[in-house]
Design a protein around this motif. Structure first.
Motif, short mmCIF file in Angstrom:
data_model
loop_
_atom_site.label_atom_id
_atom_site.label_comp_id
_atom_site.label_asym_id
_atom_site.label_seq_id
_atom_site.Cartn_x
_atom_site.Cartn_y
_atom_site.Cartn_z
N GLY A 388 0.82 -1.21 0.00
CA GLY A 388 0.00 0.00 0.00
C GLY A 388 0.85 1.26 0.00
N TRP A 389 1.91 1.26 0.82
CA TRP A 389 2.82 2.41 0.83
C TRP A 389 3.49 2.60 -0.52
CZ3 TRP A 389 5.30 0.26 5.91
CH2 TRP A 389 4.47 0.58 7.00
N LEU A 390 3.93 1.51 -1.10
CA LEU A 390 4.59 1.60 -2.41
C LEU A 390 3.64 2.15 -3.46
CD1 LEU A 390 6.45 -1.83 -2.42
CD2 LEU A 390 7.56 0.39 -2.51
N ASN A 391 2.43 1.67 -3.48
CA ASN A 391 1.47 2.12 -4.48
C ASN A 391 1.18 3.61 -4.36
OD1 ASN A 391 1.23 -0.47 -5.52
ND2 ASN A 391 -0.60 -0.97 -4.33
N TYR A 392 1.20 4.12 -3.13
CA TYR A 392 0.85 5.53 -2.96
C TYR A 392 2.06 6.47 -3.05
CZ TYR A 392 -1.47 9.74 -1.39
OH TYR A 392 -1.97 11.02 -1.34
N TYR A 393 3.15 6.11 -2.40
CA TYR A 393 4.24 7.07 -2.25
C TYR A 393 5.35 6.97 -3.30
CZ TYR A 393 2.21 8.39 2.21
OH TYR A 393 1.36 8.86 3.18
N GLY A 397 8.62 11.20 -6.83
CA GLY A 397 9.79 11.27 -5.95
C GLY A 397 10.19 9.94 -5.36
N LYS A 398 10.44 8.94 -6.20
CA LYS A 398 10.76 7.60 -5.72
C LYS A 398 12.01 7.57 -4.86
CE LYS A 398 8.65 4.93 -9.49
NZ LYS A 398 8.90 3.92 -10.54
N SER A 399 13.00 8.38 -5.20
CA SER A 399 14.27 8.34 -4.47
C SER A 399 14.10 8.76 -3.02
CB SER A 399 15.31 9.23 -5.16
OG SER A 399 14.85 10.58 -5.23
N GLU A 400 13.19 9.70 -2.75
CA GLU A 400 12.97 10.15 -1.37
C GLU A 400 12.34 9.04 -0.54
OE1 GLU A 400 13.48 13.39 1.33
OE2 GLU A 400 14.12 13.07 -0.75
N PHE A 401 11.52 8.22 -1.18
CA PHE A 401 10.86 7.13 -0.48
C PHE A 401 11.87 6.06 -0.04
CE2 PHE A 401 8.21 3.19 -0.41
CZ PHE A 401 7.31 3.59 0.58
N ARG A 402 13.04 6.04 -0.68
CA ARG A 402 14.07 5.06 -0.32
C ARG A 402 14.48 5.18 1.15
NH1 ARG A 402 17.02 1.71 -3.00
NH2 ARG A 402 16.32 2.56 -5.01
N LYS A 403 14.42 6.40 1.69
CA LYS A 403 14.83 6.62 3.07
C LYS A 403 14.00 5.78 4.04
CE LYS A 403 16.32 11.38 2.20
NZ LYS A 403 16.07 12.81 2.52
N VAL A 404 12.69 5.76 3.82
CA VAL A 404 11.83 5.02 4.75
C VAL A 404 11.93 3.52 4.52
CG1 VAL A 404 9.71 5.07 3.36
CG2 VAL A 404 9.55 5.05 5.84
N MET A 405 12.18 3.10 3.28
CA MET A 405 12.36 1.67 3.01
C MET A 405 13.73 1.19 3.52
SD MET A 405 9.59 0.37 1.74
CE MET A 405 8.88 1.34 3.08
#
Length: 462
Positions: A388-393, A397-405
């Protein structure tokens, strides 16, 4: 013409439920229950024409949406166990006018700023009744809703609103980021019903909307809280009514008074795009007056005028970022894929608030105490949420989402360290094991499939 709350006027713009069988019997449209209900001749004498098929279809939607029980503690499974009788009783009361909703269960959800957001949870029965009304009025209200209203509407999403906002930020230098104080709790019932009556003629829907608006909250300690304004967040019909209210309070008002200023609205979360700072200031002043006329109030601390700074905009301002639907729009480094040139773009990526919320939830999983599970079981348990997080965030800005993953991978590393005795004192070795696992079984976790895999360590982990 409909004048909702002062200012200029705004312009306005089933088949039988069951097959009749021998001996006058009717069958509910669900072969699983195969409930036979006698055809009652007094059906024609009921004051309201509420079709049984409508109630049945409403139940199916409520069941699919899930959710917890209301004040009567009847959950979906319990309600479903005697669904034929439950729906028949509900239909009978709705048709006769004797349906009265139960109090709404009040649950307070903590907010990131330390406050609490009230969430109202109606009973399953009341959710079915509200869904029946929503199904009846959705199409006609869709016809009058503004094209830049995205919240709680079919075939529209938060991603659509974010994408349009990004496009318009490239065209306009300034944004008015608005925040309406306690919007859902302060909607004026008289003004709302004025808009409802403009587009809804069915007497049963009008009657029950008024009852749903007035039904009290019940707190966790049993206290009843009377309601004279607002619609419960968490109700089925609340979002539709909120959209209708803002259609007249904001959308149509903007179309008449500021037709050249584009905006995106998702429920009460709204941003307006302006050419100049002066235009944004004037719009803010006018909107504050407009909302006050309609019983609402702009939160002056959270409402701000933002400069959309990028490589071509050399100006400066107090505010150069804003949050919208879980994303932060701000100046970011970017690269032209064709020329390789670096530049600054005003673009969206997951917000810090969203990152903190996800990290908090990951911590709440207590992975260190899940050592009785295998890595495969861990993945099966948490992949739906991760997906669900992947589908939304990751839409922007995919690179910024790398921090939380990366944080998730770190917590998985610590789970490995605690799971296997040979890694108890060797965090680095545990990380290496996870890297190897991701290399050979990338399909295991949803975020690994999305490219957010743990990388070989470049430094010593302690």
């Amino acid at each position: 013409m409909l004048v909702l709350c002062g200012g200029q006027p705004r312009s306005s713009v089933e088949a039988s439920v069951m097959e009749v069988e021998r001996r006058g019997l009717r069958t509910w449209p669900n072969s699983k229950f195969n409930l036979m209900i006698k055809e009652e001749t007094m059906n024609e004498a009921k004051p309201f024409d509420v079709e049984k098929r409508l109630v049945w279809e409403a139940w199916k939607r409520v069941k699919a949406n899930g959710g917890s029980a209301g004040i009567d503690d009847v959950d979906l499974k319990t309600y479903d166990s005697d669904i034929g009788n439950n729906l028949y009783k509900l239909w009978n009361r709705m048709s006769s006018g004797s349906y009265f909703p139960k109090a709404v269960k009040l649950v307070e959800i903590p907010k990131p700023n330390g406050g609490k957001r009230p969430l109202g949870i109606p009973t399953i029965e009341d959710r079915v009744a509200q869904m029946a009304a929503v199904m009846q009025i959705t199409d006609r209200l869709e016809a009058i809703f503004h094209e830049d209203s995205y919240g709680y509407r079919p075939m529209r999403s938060a991603h659509d609103a974010i994408s349009k906002a990004w496009e318009r930020c490239k065209e306009n230098h300034w944004v008015l980021d608005m925040d309406i104080s306690k919007f859902f709790d302060t909607i004026d019932h008289v003004l709302l019903m004025k808009a409802v009556q403009k587009h809804i003629s069915e007497k049963w829907i009008l009657l029950y909307i008024e009852r749903w608006l007035k039904v009290p909250y019940r707190t966790s300690n049993g206290t009843m809280v009377e309601r004279t304004m607002g619609v419960p967040q968490g109700s089925v019909i609340g979002p539709v009514l909120a959209n209708l209210f803002l259609t007249y309070v904001f959308d149509k008002w903007m179309a008449i008074n500021f037709p050249t200023i584009p905006f995106e609205r998702y429920a009460d979360d709204t941003i307006c795009h302006c050419r100049t700072e002066r235009q944004a200031q004037y719009l803010k002043t006018c909107l504050m007056k407009r909302f006050e006329e309609c019983g609402l109030k702009l939160n002056e601390e959270k409402t701000k005028i933002v400069y959309c700074k990028d490589s071509n905009r050399k100006g400066d301002s107090e505010h150069m970022s804003f949050d919208f639907l879980g994303y932060t729009f701000r100046p970011r480094g970017a690269r032209n894929s064709k020329t390789g040139q670096n530049f600054t773009a005003f673009s969206p990526a997951i917000s810090k608030k969203s990152m903190m919320r996800i990290k908090t939830e990951i911590r709440s999983w207590n992975l260190n105490h899940q050592t009785q599970l295998s890595i495969t079981q861990i993945a099966e348990k948490f992949n739906p949420k991760i997906r669900g997080w992947l589908n939304y965030y990751t839409r922007f800005g995919k690179s910024e989402f790398r921090k939380v993953m990366s944080y998730l991978n770190e917590r998985l590393t610590r789970w490995v360290k605690r799971k296997y005795k040979r890694f108890r004192t060797k965090l680095g070795k545990a990380h290496d094991w996870l890297v190897q696992c991701a290399t050979y079984n990338r399909q295991l976790f949803s975020h690994w499939m999305g490219g957010y895999i743990p990388y070989p360590r470049l430094y010593k982990l302690r």
